[in-house]
Enzyme design. Sequence first.
Site, PDB file in Angstrom:
ATOM      1  N   GLY A 213       0.281   3.552  -0.498  1.00  0.00           N
ATOM      2  CA  GLY A 213      -1.159   3.411  -0.758  1.00  0.00           C
ATOM      3  C   GLY A 213      -1.972   3.376   0.521  1.00  0.00           C
ATOM      4  N   ARG A 214      -1.513   2.604   1.495  1.00  0.00           N
ATOM      5  CA  ARG A 214      -2.292   2.459   2.739  1.00  0.00           C
ATOM      6  C   ARG A 214      -2.128   3.649   3.676  1.00  0.00           C
ATOM      7  NH1 ARG A 214       1.650  -1.142   1.956  1.00  0.00           N
ATOM      8  NH2 ARG A 214       3.380  -1.333   3.422  1.00  0.00           N
TER       9      ARG A 214
ATOM     10  N   LYS B 140      -0.482 -11.674  -8.315  1.00  0.00           N
ATOM     11  CA  LYS B 140      -0.820 -10.843  -9.488  1.00  0.00           C
ATOM     12  C   LYS B 140      -0.194 -11.432 -10.743  1.00  0.00           C
ATOM     13  CE  LYS B 140      -0.784  -6.334  -7.151  1.00  0.00           C
ATOM     14  NZ  LYS B 140      -0.116  -5.053  -7.074  1.00  0.00           N
TER      15      LYS B 140
ATOM     16  N   LYS C  28      -2.852   4.780  -7.338  1.00  0.00           N
ATOM     17  CA  LYS C  28      -1.515   5.368  -7.265  1.00  0.00           C
ATOM     18  C   LYS C  28      -0.749   5.063  -8.557  1.00  0.00           C
ATOM     19  CE  LYS C  28       2.690   5.095  -4.517  1.00  0.00           C
ATOM     20  NZ  LYS C  28       3.324   4.630  -3.285  1.00  0.00           N
TER      21      LYS C  28
ATOM     22  N   HIS D 141     -22.769 -10.396  19.942  1.00  0.00           N
ATOM     23  CA  HIS D 141     -23.745 -11.460  19.699  1.00  0.00           C
ATOM     24  C   HIS D 141     -23.230 -12.444  18.670  1.00  0.00           C
ATOM     25  CE1 HIS D 141     -26.756  -9.468  22.177  1.00  0.00           C
ATOM     26  NE2 HIS D 141     -26.161  -8.361  21.740  1.00  0.00           N
TER      27      HIS D 141
ATOM     28  N   GLU E 293      -7.691  -4.516 -11.217  1.00  0.00           N
ATOM     29  CA  GLU E 293      -9.086  -4.373 -10.792  1.00  0.00           C
ATOM     30  C   GLU E 293      -9.610  -2.979 -11.142  1.00  0.00           C
ATOM     31  OE1 GLU E 293      -6.607  -5.519  -9.020  1.00  0.00           O
ATOM     32  OE2 GLU E 293      -7.195  -7.304  -7.882  1.00  0.00           O
TER      33      GLU E 293
ATOM     34  N   GLU F 188      -0.489  -5.192   5.876  1.00  0.00           N
ATOM     35  CA  GLU F 188       0.356  -4.997   4.702  1.00  0.00           C
ATOM     36  C   GLU F 188       1.664  -4.326   5.140  1.00  0.00           C
ATOM     37  OE1 GLU F 188      -0.809  -2.552   1.091  1.00  0.00           O
ATOM     38  OE2 GLU F 188      -1.161  -4.546   0.278  1.00  0.00           O
TER      39      GLU F 188
HETATM   40  O1  LIG Z   1      -3.492   2.619  -5.854  1.00  0.00           O
HETATM   41  P1  LIG Z   1      -3.091   1.450  -6.667  1.00  0.00           P
HETATM   42  O2  LIG Z   1      -1.771   1.663  -7.374  1.00  0.00           O
HETATM   43  O3  LIG Z   1      -4.174   1.056  -7.641  1.00  0.00           O
HETATM   44  O4  LIG Z   1      -2.854   0.242  -5.702  1.00  0.00           O
HETATM   45  C1  LIG Z   1      -3.877  -0.331  -4.969  1.00  0.00           C
HETATM   46  C2  LIG Z   1      -3.377  -1.362  -3.986  1.00  0.00           C
HETATM   47  O5  LIG Z   1      -2.867  -2.473  -4.668  1.00  0.00           O
HETATM   48  C3  LIG Z   1      -1.580  -2.996  -4.423  1.00  0.00           C
HETATM   49  O6  LIG Z   1      -1.535  -4.306  -4.883  1.00  0.00           O
HETATM   50  C4  LIG Z   1      -1.108  -2.939  -3.001  1.00  0.00           C
HETATM   51  O7  LIG Z   1      -1.185  -4.169  -2.351  1.00  0.00           O
HETATM   52  C5  LIG Z   1      -1.818  -1.918  -2.177  1.00  0.00           C
HETATM   53  O8  LIG Z   1      -0.893  -1.395  -1.250  1.00  0.00           O
HETATM   54  C6  LIG Z   1      -2.400  -0.797  -2.990  1.00  0.00           C
HETATM   55  O9  LIG Z   1      -3.040   0.118  -2.130  1.00  0.00           O
END
Ligand SMILES: O=P(O)(O)OC[C@H]1O[C@H](O)[C@H](O)[C@@H](O)[C@@H]1O
Length: 547
Positions: free
Chosen positions: A271-272, A509, A210, A389, A216, A357
Amino acid sequence: MAIEPTWLTRTPAWTALAAHCHATGTAHLRDLFARDPGRGERLVAEGAGLYLDYSKQRVTDETMRLLVRLAEERGVAARRDAMLSGEKINVTEGRAVLHVALRAPRSARILVDGKDVVPEVHAVLDRMSDFAARVRSGAWTGFTGKRIRNVVNVGIGGSDLGPVMAYEALRHYAARDLVFRFVSNVDGTDLAEATRDLDPAETLFVVSSKTFTTLETMTNAASARAWVLAALGDERAVARHFVAVSTNEGEVRKFGIDPANMFGFWDWVGGRYSMDSAIGLSTMIAIGPEGFRELLGGFRAMDEHFRTAPLDRNLPVLVGLLGVWNTDFLGAVTVAVLPYDQYLKRFPAYLQQLTMESNGKRVSVAGAPIADYSTGAIYWGEPGTNGQHSFYQLLHQGTHLVPCDFIGFCRTLNPLGRHHDLLVANLLAQGEALAFGKTADEVRAEGTPERLVPHRTFPGNRPSSTILADRLEPATLGALVALYEHAVFTQGVIWDVDSFDQWGVELGKVLATRIVAELESAAEPALAHDSSTNALLRRYRARRGQR
Ligand SMILES: O=P(O)(O)OC[C@H]1O[C@H](O)[C@H](O)[C@@H](O)[C@@H]1O
């Protein structure tokens, strides 16, 4: 000026629920069912192709009446309508919350700041459809002219969990001549293993982020680009092997991806809550544009149900309210999500981000500390029967109360002898065993030696819901995800938290950025952390070996 706390626990409905819980909290499901033969057919609800049986929750008609009153008092319906009409209900980020617009029909009109967003949604969907069709048909080729055989989604959090969950869930419908991989972790192992056996000339990377700034994803995307260029030796290859899904055109350009190969979405999609936006591009390539539209149709059917069904028959409202009851009145801390379907193996992981979240918050929307009630539960789970199990021992006989959501299907996509009946028999048996248990007398009557009786007794009275659908189709998955999205929303309204921000991920972060500089500095860095972090950091620097 002091911020007004949320007086949730002083509201009439909450007070009535507390008194009701006190008076009836010890009632056993065994007795509730014995006294009320119609219970199993009455405490159910149906919508958008899903059947919800909540009769094995520790509730009575009176509990449900009071829970619905709580929803009314907290203004769930008005908040829902505010969300659906594009109000900026994500107040800490000043944003509208409009994942529902992602699945609105072309004819709908949804305004954000006076602008109808539906035409843009459909314009992106159309571009995605065109691109997905070209990849699937082989018309879109790699730089050397070879057909694309591998699609690798690079993203994390909402830009990974939705795509990987949906791909696994809908694998039955996925193109069999394409390989799909998902790279999320900044651990180089993830990318290395995902690409080890792939030919760069046949590989398309979908860089999903987003913000397009996530450490990452940007690190993985840069290494993926280096991997492609090392093999193909020409910068122009990037345009054929990389597409971006993002809200941030500037950063996409900077990375070197042609904005013509970018699929956008908007800041009003969390994002979620984004698996049905352009973030679903890998899903669409897998199941085809038609399949993706069916998925959106399932979401839309549940949206409609949520918007129109009376609260006491409204699936997301009921699921949300039962969660509040279990968390705040029965004291449960977790929820186990137990899909009896192998295709849903990543569904619990997906729900973890969606629920935790969203509602893992300790201050109210206004910023007052939440002191006298609990918010979002801890979600976890594994597909049945594997969990049986492993951790079900604790569910049946442990000291913790773990409400369970069972999810199953009447028809399998892979008929194979007795398999499906055996699977569903297990689903039904587990709900029954959790609810009714086995008394000491029943154990004794089987001739069990007295010293083993306590060990072989099952207390029962452990609550569960069962969600049953006909068949796992794209639309079913859409309805299921929307069910939980709106249940999370309902709970957020009741708990008075902002379900759409995620400030809790920021601190780590920021600290990581500082520590990276200390790990990478050639000279011994002057460390100003606590003694534990300093010592760990020094040990790592001393022992990591040559780089
Ligand atoms: O889609 P992005 O901007 O890369 O974000 C990826 C993810 O990282 C963030 O730290 C949030 O905790 C998430 O809500 C998000 O989905």
